[in-house]
Each structure stands twice: as C-alpha cells, then as structure tokens.
Design a protein around this motif. Sequence first.
Motif, PDB file in Angstrom:
ATOM      1  N   CYS A 138       0.496 -11.534  12.799  1.00 15.75           N
ATOM      2  CA  CYS A 138       0.894 -11.277  11.412  1.00 15.75           C
ATOM      3  C   CYS A 138       2.393 -11.548  11.265  1.00 15.75           C
ATOM      4  O   CYS A 138       3.220 -10.805  11.815  1.00 15.75           O
ATOM      5  N   GLN A 187       4.424 -10.963   8.996  1.00 15.04           N
ATOM      6  CA  GLN A 187       5.182  -9.938   8.273  1.00 15.04           C
ATOM      7  C   GLN A 187       5.647  -8.806   9.198  1.00 15.04           C
ATOM      8  O   GLN A 187       6.390  -7.922   8.763  1.00 15.04           O
ATOM      9  N   THR A 201       4.056  -3.160  -2.830  1.00 18.14           N
ATOM     10  CA  THR A 201       2.942  -3.944  -2.279  1.00 18.14           C
ATOM     11  C   THR A 201       3.514  -5.135  -1.519  1.00 18.14           C
ATOM     12  O   THR A 201       4.675  -5.530  -1.728  1.00 18.14           O
ATOM     13  N   LEU A 202       2.677  -5.726  -0.674  1.00 17.18           N
ATOM     14  CA  LEU A 202       3.117  -6.884   0.109  1.00 17.18           C
ATOM     15  C   LEU A 202       1.898  -7.720   0.471  1.00 17.18           C
ATOM     16  O   LEU A 202       0.808  -7.180   0.719  1.00 17.18           O
ATOM     17  N   ASP A 203       2.076  -9.045   0.483  1.00 18.07           N
ATOM     18  CA  ASP A 203       1.029  -9.955   0.935  1.00 18.07           C
ATOM     19  C   ASP A 203       1.118 -10.092   2.460  1.00 18.07           C
ATOM     20  O   ASP A 203       2.194 -10.381   3.004  1.00 18.07           O
ATOM     21  N   GLU A 246      -0.358 -12.047   5.902  1.00 14.36           N
ATOM     22  CA  GLU A 246      -1.089 -13.174   6.470  1.00 14.36           C
ATOM     23  C   GLU A 246      -1.499 -12.839   7.901  1.00 14.36           C
ATOM     24  O   GLU A 246      -0.710 -12.275   8.663  1.00 14.36           O
ATOM     25  N   VAL A 297      -5.701 -13.953   4.421  1.00 15.93           N
ATOM     26  CA  VAL A 297      -4.651 -13.357   3.593  1.00 15.93           C
ATOM     27  C   VAL A 297      -5.191 -12.093   2.927  1.00 15.93           C
ATOM     28  O   VAL A 297      -6.266 -12.118   2.319  1.00 15.93           O
ATOM     29  N   VAL A 298      -4.435 -11.019   3.065  1.00 12.56           N
ATOM     30  CA  VAL A 298      -4.709  -9.789   2.314  1.00 12.56           C
ATOM     31  C   VAL A 298      -3.585  -9.657   1.292  1.00 12.56           C
ATOM     32  O   VAL A 298      -2.430  -9.399   1.653  1.00 12.56           O
ATOM     33  N   ALA A 299      -3.894  -9.878   0.027  1.00 18.29           N
ATOM     34  CA  ALA A 299      -2.876  -9.953  -1.015  1.00 18.29           C
ATOM     35  C   ALA A 299      -2.598  -8.582  -1.610  1.00 18.29           C
ATOM     36  O   ALA A 299      -3.484  -7.731  -1.750  1.00 18.29           O
ATOM     37  N   ALA A 300      -1.337  -8.382  -1.971  1.00 17.76           N
ATOM     38  CA  ALA A 300      -0.881  -7.204  -2.717  1.00 17.76           C
ATOM     39  C   ALA A 300      -1.355  -5.898  -2.077  1.00 17.76           C
ATOM     40  O   ALA A 300      -1.833  -4.995  -2.744  1.00 17.76           O
ATOM     41  N   GLN A 301      -1.196  -5.811  -0.758  1.00 18.38           N
ATOM     42  CA  GLN A 301      -1.590  -4.586  -0.071  1.00 18.38           C
ATOM     43  C   GLN A 301      -0.610  -3.450  -0.395  1.00 18.38           C
ATOM     44  O   GLN A 301       0.604  -3.615  -0.318  1.00 18.38           O
TER      45      GLN A 301
END
Length: 545
Positions: A112, A114, A136-138, A140, A161-165
């Motif tokens: 990941c 991030q 929130t954060l995207d 990868e 991708v997990v968007a706007a977690q």
Amino acid sequence: MEDKRLPSPALGEPRLFGQPYHGLVVNGELTLSTGRKIEVTGVSGDCYIVRVPGRPPVDITPLEAVREAASGREWRTYALLSGRDKHYGGMTIGADAWLYAAPDGTVWRIRCPQLDTTLVRAVPDPNFDFGWFPGTLDFEFHVERFGLIDGDAAPDSAVVVVAAQDLGGPIQSDTLRDPMTGEKVPAELRRFPGDGFLTQWMPINIEDVSSSGDRCLFCCNRSREQSAANLPPQLGRAYPQSWLEVAVSGGGSADQIVIAMSVARQQSQAYPSVTSSLSHGTWPVWAQYSGGSFYWRDEETVISGSTRAILVPPRTAGGFYDADDVIQWAELSAEIRFVGSATHSAEMVGTSSSAAGGVGYVARHVGVTSTSTADVTIALAGHSCSVPQLRIESSSSRYYPELIDGASSPGYPPETFHVSVTVSGAFGTAFNAADDWHAFEGAFVVGATGSDIGVFDVDPSVVNGVCGRSVDNVRLVRMTNKTYAVMARWDLSWGPAPQYQEMVIAVGGPDGWVILNERRLDYHASYNPGTGHLARSSTDGLGWV
C-alpha cells in the motif's frame, strides 16, 4: 540470454525448501543450537507470523531430523517476517506491505503506497492557528503473487483501490507557528511529527497482521518506533488517532483478490469526568461603624473542606492480533483524587480608631493542607499492570497583615509565605520542596492567595505515548507490533536538586507483563508469535527468525 538451467535428476530434486535457521537474533547475530553464529541483517523489533492454510506437517524422516539438527537446521510449517521491513530468507517484503496466504494455498504480497510516508499533511485554517488532516483517503493496494520460482513467467498482479476510506476524522492538527514570528512548538508537546512550525504530517503504518494475512491493522498517526525510547524530534513518537482494519479474501489469481476496509477503533476524545464536594466556612472581617469604631463581621468565606475525583477515560496506545487472530488493545486510564482543607484566623493589632492617629491592621493567618493521589490502570489483552501510586502531600501557611481603613501608617510586619510539599510516585522516593511554590509540570498548583493554596489538578498529556499523569509522567508506549512498555520520567529540573531520570516500569506482550522497575532511557523487546517467547533487553536489539 543463455539459459544456464539444467534439469535435475529425480533423486537430486530438493524435498524441502525454505529458511531453516531459527532463533533469537541479538544485535544482528543468530546463534544456532550447534553454537555456530550466523550474521543476520535487518532483524530487530517487529515479528510477524505467516501460516499458509492447509499446509501439511513437514515430511521428514527421523534420520533426516537428526542430521538437520546436527547442522543447526529446523523446519517449520510457518514463516516469521522480521523487523518493520519484514525480512524473510534474504528477501524484504517492505514496511508498507505484508503477505496474504489465501485459502487455496497461494501467497500474495500486498503493498500500500499510502503507508510509511509523510504525504498526509495538515491543511492550515485561514488564520493559520491550526490545521486539519483529511477525514477520508484513497488507498491503493498492489497485489502480486509471491513465492514462485519461475524465471520465465511474469508475476500475476493487480491493483485494488478503496476510495474515500474514513480515517475516523477529520482530525485537528497541533498548533501551527509562523517561523517568521513565533517559536516552534517543542517536540515534547507535539502529537504529530513535523517541524514545529507549519509542517505536520500524519503517518499511517502497519500496526499488526493476522497469521494468514487476511486482516491487517493500520494505525493513523503511528510513528516508526521499535523500542521504548522517544524518536528524534523531526520524527517524534506520534499519538495514535484511529485504527483501520483491512480485510482480504479470495485467491487463485490477482484479479480475484478482494480488499475492504473499516474503522476498527477511534482514539477516545472524551474529557475526564469530575466530581467534587465543597464545604465553606466564614472568616471574620473588621468592618467600620460610621462613628469610627470597629466590629467583627462574617463577610468573607473560606474553604474548610474540599474533595475532588477526576476519572480519565481509557486511552488506547495500540492493538495487535492474538493467537486466535482476535484484536486485543493496550489501554491506559487514570483516577485522580484530592482532599484538602483550609483554616483561617485573624486578630486586630494596634489602635482601632483612626481618629487617634494610631496604626491598626488585621493579622491574618491562613493554613492549607491537602493530599492528592493519582492511580493509573493499564491493561494489555486483559492483563493488568500494577503502577505505583502517585501521592502529593502539601501544607501551606501564609501570614499577611491587612491595614485597617483609615489607619495612618502601614507600620506592620511584612507578609510571609511557606509551603512544604512531599511527592512520591513511580520512582519510590519522596521529593521534598520547602519554601517554594512552583508547579509540578502543571500537575498541581500552589497558589499564593487565600484558600486556593494547594489546589491539585491533572491534565493527562498525550505526548510520548499515552500519558496518565504528569508529575512522574507515567505513560504507555508501543515498542513493536506485539510488545508495549510502561515508562516513567522524573523531571525536576527546577527543584533544589535538579534531576532527570527515566524508568522502565514494565514490558509486556500477548501473555502478560514483566515488572522491571529499571532506571533506563530505552528498552528493547520482541515477541515470537510462533513459540510465544518474549525476548527483552535493556541494551541489545532483538528479533526472531
């Protein structure tokens, strides 16, 4: 390129392949059962276990077992990834990655981008007083097949991708300071890493990984600590804000891997609850008749008895997966109690008539005694740790003359003030302060006016881990992915005998605490989830392979 590979005869094919050297690594050196020493690099601190579902026991004959043991080798059905970078057999998985063993037996490396960065920054508010980290954060996730020995095939890979977690926010930053006009925020007062001025970031790092890698715990605002010590000011020991759990499922091929995320826990923002009781008495005050004579009048009040209880809700220092892959939490809470009382007496001295030209004043005597205690409760996976009680006893006295209205001259003795304070806590020895009314790091304040003398209060800090009380600075800190330490700091730099000491009260892991009470600035520990052994040392870096 010329192909140098040759087919192996059936009898020459390897039956066992892996990393057969196991044990405790001390300062980069592994000692085998034979006494032979092997240099191992990068193995210190974190230790993660990887179990592949359905893996059968190691197929080895008794004779082979004897031969392997004589060579210092041992074959196991699981792997240990060592250190923050997760080293295994000369390979590095990475601080921003982990291994997932799917139900079908395939193993995948999930990285990941991030994680382990300084890219999540606080955006200053319009006045630049403070900033806000994103709510929130995207994320990868780069998924790649791991463990195949095939020089011709490209690794099977995919990106999820997990968007706007949700990060459990938005999260407010520390105070911002203009480098042109203000002093930087001291490192010991920062919750977030940064430069102490306008730059702050919130590092997101791996907290722990389940045994098959199907779940991974992220911590928002987790610094890179691998021991009990504080990190350099530019990095700092961050105060954790929230925890996210990553759930992985699927297998067979990279495009069949499914990843989901959820908020596992948010740091408690609850304020301490305060209950108090207060009783009042009165002290007499000289008052003047219009004809010039004086009399006693109950005019002012004085506290004759006070109690106060402050309960600090649990604060979380971190979490880890136990042997059953259930998240366990490391928490600290505190209870502060105060009992105090005050006395007062007064007498008139001198001539009571201003018409006679005499000097008159009221000689006031105020005394205050108080006893304050602070108890810290620490729990790690259901195991409690006993921390010595902090106790502060103070007695104060003040004499001050009060000139009677209309008297001709202030011909009275000077005001005097005295306070004696005894403090004992985690360090086991009492500290006495006489004729000095400094504050103990904001933990209690000895005031110089009336019945406020001896007031005690605590505002638990969030610096250097999770702090329960500020006089002896008892705090709970994460060391590695499954080990924690209870630390104390005795900072009396302003006192009559300046001193600064650090103590390691205890270190703990999934199976409980080891009480140490050692005067140390740092401590090292590492837990082996395969054998259940906790290694600890005050001087040496430790790890497992």
